[in-house]
Scaffold this motif. Structure first.
Motif, PDB file in Angstrom:
ATOM      1  N   UNK A 274       0.838  -1.202   0.000  1.00  0.00           N
ATOM      2  CA  UNK A 274       0.000   0.000   0.000  1.00  0.00           C
ATOM      3  C   UNK A 274       0.870   1.249   0.000  1.00  0.00           C
ATOM      4  N   UNK A 275       1.950   1.220   0.767  1.00  0.00           N
ATOM      5  CA  UNK A 275       2.836   2.377   0.822  1.00  0.00           C
ATOM      6  C   UNK A 275       3.386   2.698  -0.564  1.00  0.00           C
ATOM      7  N   UNK A 276       3.728   1.665  -1.325  1.00  0.00           N
ATOM      8  CA  UNK A 276       4.233   1.885  -2.688  1.00  0.00           C
ATOM      9  C   UNK A 276       3.154   2.505  -3.574  1.00  0.00           C
ATOM     10  N   UNK A 277       1.904   2.053  -3.389  1.00  0.00           N
ATOM     11  CA  UNK A 277       0.798   2.587  -4.191  1.00  0.00           C
ATOM     12  C   UNK A 277       0.585   4.079  -3.965  1.00  0.00           C
ATOM     13  N   UNK A 278       0.722   4.500  -2.717  1.00  0.00           N
ATOM     14  CA  UNK A 278       0.370   5.886  -2.376  1.00  0.00           C
ATOM     15  C   UNK A 278       1.599   6.783  -2.265  1.00  0.00           C
ATOM     16  N   UNK A 279       2.731   6.318  -2.807  1.00  0.00           N
ATOM     17  CA  UNK A 279       3.931   7.150  -2.868  1.00  0.00           C
ATOM     18  C   UNK A 279       3.923   7.936  -4.168  1.00  0.00           C
ATOM     19  N   UNK A 280       3.931   9.270  -4.119  1.00  0.00           N
ATOM     20  CA  UNK A 280       3.897  10.078  -5.346  1.00  0.00           C
ATOM     21  C   UNK A 280       5.113   9.822  -6.229  1.00  0.00           C
ATOM     22  N   UNK A 281       4.917   9.924  -7.538  1.00  0.00           N
ATOM     23  CA  UNK A 281       6.014   9.720  -8.490  1.00  0.00           C
ATOM     24  C   UNK A 281       6.378  11.023  -9.198  1.00  0.00           C
ATOM     25  N   UNK A 282       6.114  12.154  -8.534  1.00  0.00           N
ATOM     26  CA  UNK A 282       6.438  13.465  -9.104  1.00  0.00           C
ATOM     27  C   UNK A 282       6.952  14.356  -7.969  1.00  0.00           C
ATOM     28  N   UNK A 283       7.500  15.501  -8.332  1.00  0.00           N
ATOM     29  CA  UNK A 283       8.064  16.400  -7.335  1.00  0.00           C
ATOM     30  C   UNK A 283       6.963  17.048  -6.506  1.00  0.00           C
ATOM     31  N   UNK A 284       7.212  17.209  -5.218  1.00  0.00           N
ATOM     32  CA  UNK A 284       6.257  17.922  -4.386  1.00  0.00           C
ATOM     33  C   UNK A 284       6.132  19.368  -4.874  1.00  0.00           C
ATOM     34  N   UNK A 285       4.917  19.871  -4.904  1.00  0.00           N
ATOM     35  CA  UNK A 285       4.673  21.222  -5.410  1.00  0.00           C
ATOM     36  C   UNK A 285       4.244  21.250  -6.854  1.00  0.00           C
ATOM     37  N   UNK A 286       4.475  20.139  -7.583  1.00  0.00           N
ATOM     38  CA  UNK A 286       4.030  20.081  -8.974  1.00  0.00           C
ATOM     39  C   UNK A 286       2.513  20.202  -9.040  1.00  0.00           C
ATOM     40  N   UNK A 287       1.847  19.572  -8.084  1.00  0.00           N
ATOM     41  CA  UNK A 287       0.434  19.814  -7.852  1.00  0.00           C
ATOM     42  C   UNK A 287       0.274  20.105  -6.365  1.00  0.00           C
ATOM     43  N   UNK A 288      -0.890  20.460  -5.971  1.00  0.00           N
ATOM     44  CA  UNK A 288      -1.136  20.913  -4.612  1.00  0.00           C
ATOM     45  C   UNK A 288      -0.754  19.852  -3.581  1.00  0.00           C
ATOM     46  N   UNK A 289       0.185  20.178  -2.703  1.00  0.00           N
ATOM     47  CA  UNK A 289       0.487  19.308  -1.571  1.00  0.00           C
ATOM     48  C   UNK A 289      -0.635  19.463  -0.537  1.00  0.00           C
ATOM     49  N   UNK A 290      -0.940  18.377   0.188  1.00  0.00           N
ATOM     50  CA  UNK A 290      -2.092  18.370   1.075  1.00  0.00           C
ATOM     51  C   UNK A 290      -1.638  18.098   2.502  1.00  0.00           C
ATOM     52  N   UNK A 291      -2.159  18.894   3.426  1.00  0.00           N
ATOM     53  CA  UNK A 291      -1.837  18.734   4.840  1.00  0.00           C
ATOM     54  C   UNK A 291      -2.884  17.824   5.491  1.00  0.00           C
TER      55      UNK A 291
END
Length: 485
Positions: A274-291
């Protein structure tokens, strides 16, 4: 019967429309009509009522600087409290008498011969010397096109139109989309449902929210010491502004932020698959980061499955994935975001018979996010290149409000009636935005989002510091406009 005339017509009664009206009244303008299609003020904060709906900017910063609130109950305000805050501001500043609730804009056209706006609404016609759009962009739902959706026998709704009468207890629920709204409502519904399937197109970056109730002592100090509240606001401003280092300075600054996200993942997701599934494959900030501190733990529960291969077809009682799996479903909830160009923009037509929407579809274009060439006596808030990816929208709104009020005050003092930004000035500004955006993480970070246009350009974020934008909008630069009596 003569058509009603007003000096200033404002579209929208959210943060923008309320803030504009307050500051216009302070500047001596009283002939103001605020058109709002909903039956209540609040904009996105009266429209969105899904479980867990809250702001992702700390409330001490996500509020007007001229109306500080020491009574916020949490670090991040929830929807009911934010709506109450807006009502309080409107009441205290006598905004309510300017509101026309339940009044939808049907058409607004510039009349060049008479130098005024002709406005048609669901409750009649009026004319205005000046027309200001404070219409927000998070008030119209966007739905995906899914084969067979019309055959679905269960309930389906968008997070914007949450069906509060529908009990999800014991149901098999599919959530399509993993944007900011879904991240907030998924933890709220997960404990109630029998099975929750989250359809994820791309994994969002999730970073710690660190939300908490405020202490009574804190609120007392903020009430008694206004300087303390300014200090708290300034601290949050500085922390959030710093994300510009990632956005438009150098994407190598992203690594500390990504480390926070990875630590969050490792801490909150036990299952490696599951951790692999929900790990982003793009740079943070490329789309809205969520708190969020609750979303990832909700995904790691036994009654939740994250599906990444997409929806191929909807059947009366199930969803078929692209891999051919059939998932039984009783209710579908769309967390697929909002339309980027409000419907109202199709109905605002300028000097050359072109609508705001048509212009924006050609390319994102305004001057300072506040004026549009070809639209005399027209201003707007949070237009293209008037929003920031690294600051509270309220800070940018207040900058635009000050600019617009100064414009109208300047015109009044000079005895001028007509104003329109020069086309070359706007073109130069848009070119500056294009040039400054070339190396931003929004365009080079390896993702698609509402930050970008279909052809890969900047959809309208200001690619510079918000304090630099505040400097540019501190006074109305009349030399950039054609003005006449």
């Amino acid at each position: 019967m003569p058509t009603e005339h007003t000096h200033i017509a404002v579209l929208g009664a959210g943060f923008g429309g309320i803030g504009l009206t307050v500051k216009l009244r302070e500047a001596g303008f009283d002939d103001i009509v605020v058109l709002e299609r909903a039956d209540d003020l609040g904009g996105t904060w009266q429209a969105n009522t899904y479980p867990g709906c809250a702001c992702d900017v700390p409330s001490q910063l996500y509020s007007f600087s001229f109306a500080p609130n020491p009574e916020w109950s949490r670090t991040y305000g929830k929807q009911p409290e934010i709506l109450d805050y807006l009502r309080t501001v409107a009441e205290r500043h006598d905004v309510l008498r300017h509101l026309r609730l339940g009044t939808e804009l049907l058409d607004a056209r510039w009349d060049d011969e008479h130098a005024l706006w002709r406005i048609e609404t669901s409750r009649g016609e009026l004319t205005a010397d000046y027309f200001i759009s404070a219409a927000g962009v998070f008030a119209e739902a966007k739905y995906p096109s899914l084969p067979g959706l019309d055959t679905f026998a269960g309930r389906s709704f968008h997070s914007l139109h949450w069906d509060h009468d529908h009990d999800l207890t014991g149901e098999r629920v599919a959530v399509i989309g993993t944007g900011a709204s879904a991240v907030q409502f998924v933890p709220e519904i997960q404990p109630k449902v029998e099975a929750l399937t989250v359809f994820q197109r791309s994994a969002p970056w999730i970073v710690p929210r660190l939300d908490r109730p405020t202490l009574g002592l804190e609120r007392l100090l903020l009430r008694q010491i206004p300087l303390a509240q300014k200090a708290v606001r300034g601290t949050w401003y500085t922390l959030i502004e710093g994300f510009g280092l990632v956005g438009f300075v150098d994407n190598r600054f992203r690594h500390p932020y990504e480390l926070l996200g990875r630590i969050q993942l490792r801490r909150q997701i036990r299952d490696r698959g599951l951790r692999a599934k929900v790990t982003p494959d793009y740079m943070i900030g490329c789309k809205r980061a969520i708190f969020s501190d609750a979303y990832l733990p909700a995904l790691d529960q036994d009654n939740v499955e994250v599906v990444t291969d997409g929806v191929a077809e909807v059947r009366p009682h199930s969803i078929i994935t692209h891999s051919g799996a059939e998932i039984p479903v009783d209710t579908i909830i769309f967390g697929t975001g909002f339309t980027s160009i409000p419907t109202a923009f199709d109905r605002i037509v300028g000097r050359d018979g072109v609508s705001i929407a048509q212009l924006y579809h050609q390319r994102p274009q305004t001057y300072l996010g506040a004026a549009v060439a070809g639209f005399p006596n027209f201003f707007c808030t949070l237009g293209p290149f008037g929003a920031a990816g690294n600051q509270s929208a309220i800070f940018m709104l207040e900058s635009q409000i000050a600019y617009i009020v100064d414009a109208l005050t300047t015109l009044r003092a000079r005895g001028e009636r007509r104003v329109e930004v020069r086309g070359q000035v706007q073109d130069d500004f848009v070119e500056e935005m294009r040039r400054r955006s070339a190396d931003t993480v929004w365009l080079t970070g390896g993702c698609e989002s509402y930050y970008t246009t279909p052809d890969g350009g900047n959809a309208g974020l200001y690619p510079n510091w918000s304090f630099e934008y505040r400097r540019r909008t501190r006074r109305f630069d009349i030399e950039s406009y054609e003005v006449s009596a």
